[in-house]
Design an enzyme around this catalytic site. Structure first.
Site, PDB file in Angstrom:
ATOM      1  N   GLY A   9       0.827  -1.201   0.000  1.00 40.78           N
ATOM      2  CA  GLY A   9       0.000   0.000   0.000  1.00 40.78           C
ATOM      3  C   GLY A   9       0.858   1.246   0.000  1.00 40.78           C
ATOM      4  O   GLY A   9       0.551   2.236   0.652  1.00 40.78           O
ATOM      5  N   ARG A  18       0.254   5.819  -1.717  1.00 42.17           N
ATOM      6  CA  ARG A  18      -0.297   7.105  -1.272  1.00 42.17           C
ATOM      7  C   ARG A  18      -0.420   7.138   0.240  1.00 42.17           C
ATOM      8  O   ARG A  18      -0.195   6.143   0.916  1.00 42.17           O
ATOM      9  CB  ARG A  18      -1.659   7.378  -1.924  1.00 42.17           C
ATOM     10  CG  ARG A  18      -2.691   6.299  -1.735  1.00 42.17           C
ATOM     11  CD  ARG A  18      -3.808   6.395  -2.771  1.00 42.17           C
ATOM     12  NE  ARG A  18      -4.745   5.290  -2.633  1.00 42.17           N
ATOM     13  CZ  ARG A  18      -5.952   5.392  -2.089  1.00 42.17           C
ATOM     14  NH1 ARG A  18      -6.375   6.555  -1.636  1.00 42.17           N
ATOM     15  NH2 ARG A  18      -6.733   4.344  -2.001  1.00 42.17           N
ATOM     16  N   ASP A  59      -2.533  -7.724  -5.059  1.00 42.64           N
ATOM     17  CA  ASP A  59      -3.511  -7.598  -3.975  1.00 42.64           C
ATOM     18  C   ASP A  59      -2.981  -8.397  -2.788  1.00 42.64           C
ATOM     19  O   ASP A  59      -2.879  -9.622  -2.870  1.00 42.64           O
ATOM     20  CB  ASP A  59      -4.863  -8.146  -4.451  1.00 42.64           C
ATOM     21  CG  ASP A  59      -5.932  -8.144  -3.370  1.00 42.64           C
ATOM     22  OD1 ASP A  59      -5.640  -7.728  -2.225  1.00 42.64           O
ATOM     23  OD2 ASP A  59      -7.062  -8.572  -3.669  1.00 42.64           O
ATOM     24  N   SER A 113      -3.306   0.326  14.201  1.00 46.34           N
ATOM     25  CA  SER A 113      -4.197   1.466  14.398  1.00 46.34           C
ATOM     26  C   SER A 113      -4.568   1.615  15.857  1.00 46.34           C
ATOM     27  O   SER A 113      -4.595   0.640  16.619  1.00 46.34           O
ATOM     28  CB  SER A 113      -5.478   1.279  13.575  1.00 46.34           C
ATOM     29  OG  SER A 113      -6.438   2.260  13.882  1.00 46.34           O
ATOM     30  N   TYR A 141     -12.480  -3.456  11.502  1.00 42.87           N
ATOM     31  CA  TYR A 141     -11.135  -2.868  11.425  1.00 42.87           C
ATOM     32  C   TYR A 141     -10.387  -3.066  12.744  1.00 42.87           C
ATOM     33  O   TYR A 141      -9.195  -3.397  12.755  1.00 42.87           O
ATOM     34  CB  TYR A 141     -11.257  -1.376  11.096  1.00 42.87           C
ATOM     35  CG  TYR A 141      -9.966  -0.695  10.709  1.00 42.87           C
ATOM     36  CD1 TYR A 141      -9.295  -1.038   9.536  1.00 42.87           C
ATOM     37  CD2 TYR A 141      -9.437   0.325  11.494  1.00 42.87           C
ATOM     38  CE1 TYR A 141      -8.123  -0.385   9.171  1.00 42.87           C
ATOM     39  CE2 TYR A 141      -8.272   0.978  11.132  1.00 42.87           C
ATOM     40  CZ  TYR A 141      -7.616   0.618   9.969  1.00 42.87           C
ATOM     41  OH  TYR A 141      -6.450   1.257   9.606  1.00 42.87           O
ATOM     42  N   ALA A 147     -10.895  -5.485  14.891  1.00 40.80           N
ATOM     43  CA  ALA A 147     -10.559  -6.909  14.963  1.00 40.80           C
ATOM     44  C   ALA A 147      -9.338  -7.226  14.119  1.00 40.80           C
ATOM     45  O   ALA A 147      -8.438  -7.967  14.539  1.00 40.80           O
ATOM     46  CB  ALA A 147     -11.751  -7.754  14.503  1.00 40.80           C
ATOM     47  N   ILE A 176      -4.829  10.497  11.321  1.00 40.67           N
ATOM     48  CA  ILE A 176      -3.802  11.044  10.449  1.00 40.67           C
ATOM     49  C   ILE A 176      -4.496  11.605   9.200  1.00 40.67           C
ATOM     50  O   ILE A 176      -5.388  10.950   8.641  1.00 40.67           O
ATOM     51  CB  ILE A 176      -2.785   9.961  10.024  1.00 40.67           C
ATOM     52  CG1 ILE A 176      -2.191   9.256  11.251  1.00 40.67           C
ATOM     53  CG2 ILE A 176      -1.688  10.568   9.156  1.00 40.67           C
ATOM     54  CD1 ILE A 176      -1.365  10.125  12.173  1.00 40.67           C
TER      55      ILE A 176
END
Length: 243
Positions: A8, A11, A60, A141, A154, A156, A187
């Site tokens: 990822g 960006r 992916d 996160s 998210y 989990a 962020i």
């Protein structure tokens, strides 16, 4: 040639990490992207404009076969390449209250973060062990630590990667391979562009959203030899949110 792979990496936080690792540590950056090739090319352009090198790798992370094919092909074409640093940054959000959450939104978020971590890291770990050096850095996160309403999927996913970080760190420590996680809070990126920043920043003791570069500096430190005695840790970059 020594390489750092950033999933990822086209960006947002991924781009900032790609640029920082190249600038600080001189790595040739493998910029992974899934579908946004234009953004990946822009990251590559920014790398090259600063005198650094990068290579685009399209796959992916949630698709095991795609990951295997892309990374195996890269290794075949670059026999002397050593991927020393793995940054598992790819992730998606599909927010909703749990009672209304669609099965595909649950599974896709889990697959991208958790399966993505497995698919990429498992393939490259053997080479790190043979090399007796490596850095694995997982971008998790605040949601994975404290939970967030509307983000059960998210939370989990990131919570699972945090647990995996701590376990894998113990397995690889003797091989001089560190495994750490960085947990950003709010962020300012494309992913948070639809959030009500004016209201949410009131929850942050520092009263602002963070910058991608502020996350990237921590990742760069963890990827360096300066962080050789730090492993199994989760470093928060969240402006002071802990409740």
């Amino acid at each position: 040639m020594k390489y750092a792979l950033v999933t990822g990496g086209s960006r947002g936080i991924g781009r900032a990490i790609s640029l920082q690792l190249a600038q600080d540590l001189g790595y040739h950056i493998l910029i992974n992207y899934h579908s946004n090739k234009d953004a990946a090319l822009e990251t590559l352009k920014q790398l090259e404009n600063t005198g650094n090198k990068g290579t685009l790798l399209a796959f992916d992370v949630s698709n095991y076969d795609e990951v295997q094919t892309a990374l195996s092909q890269f290794q075949k074409e670059n026999e002397n390449a050593v991927i020393e640093v793995i940054v598992n940054n790819a992730g998606i959000v599909k927010d909703d209250l749990f009672m209304w959450m669609k099965p595909e939104d649950w599974h896709n978020v889990i697959k991208t973060s958790v399966n993505g971590f497995y698919n990429v890291t498992s393939l490259l770990t053997e080479k790190l062990i043979l090399n007796r050096y490596g850095r694995i850095i997982n971008i998790v996160s605040l949601s994975g630590l404290k939970g967030t309403s509307g983000q059960t999927n998210y939370s989990a996913a990131k919570g699972a990667v945090i647990a995996a970080t701590r376990s894998l760190a113990q397995e690889l420590a003797k091989k001089k391979i560190t495994v750490n996680a960085v947990a950003p809070g709010f962020i300012a990126t494309d992913m948070t562009s639809e959030l009500d920043e004016k209201e949410l920043k009131k929850l942050v003791p520092m009263q602002r959203f963070g910058k991608s570069e502020e996350v990237a500096h921590v990742v760069s430190f963890l990827a360096s030899e300066k962080a050789s005695y730090i492993t199994g840790e989760v470093i928060n970059v969240n402006g002071g949110i802990y409740s």
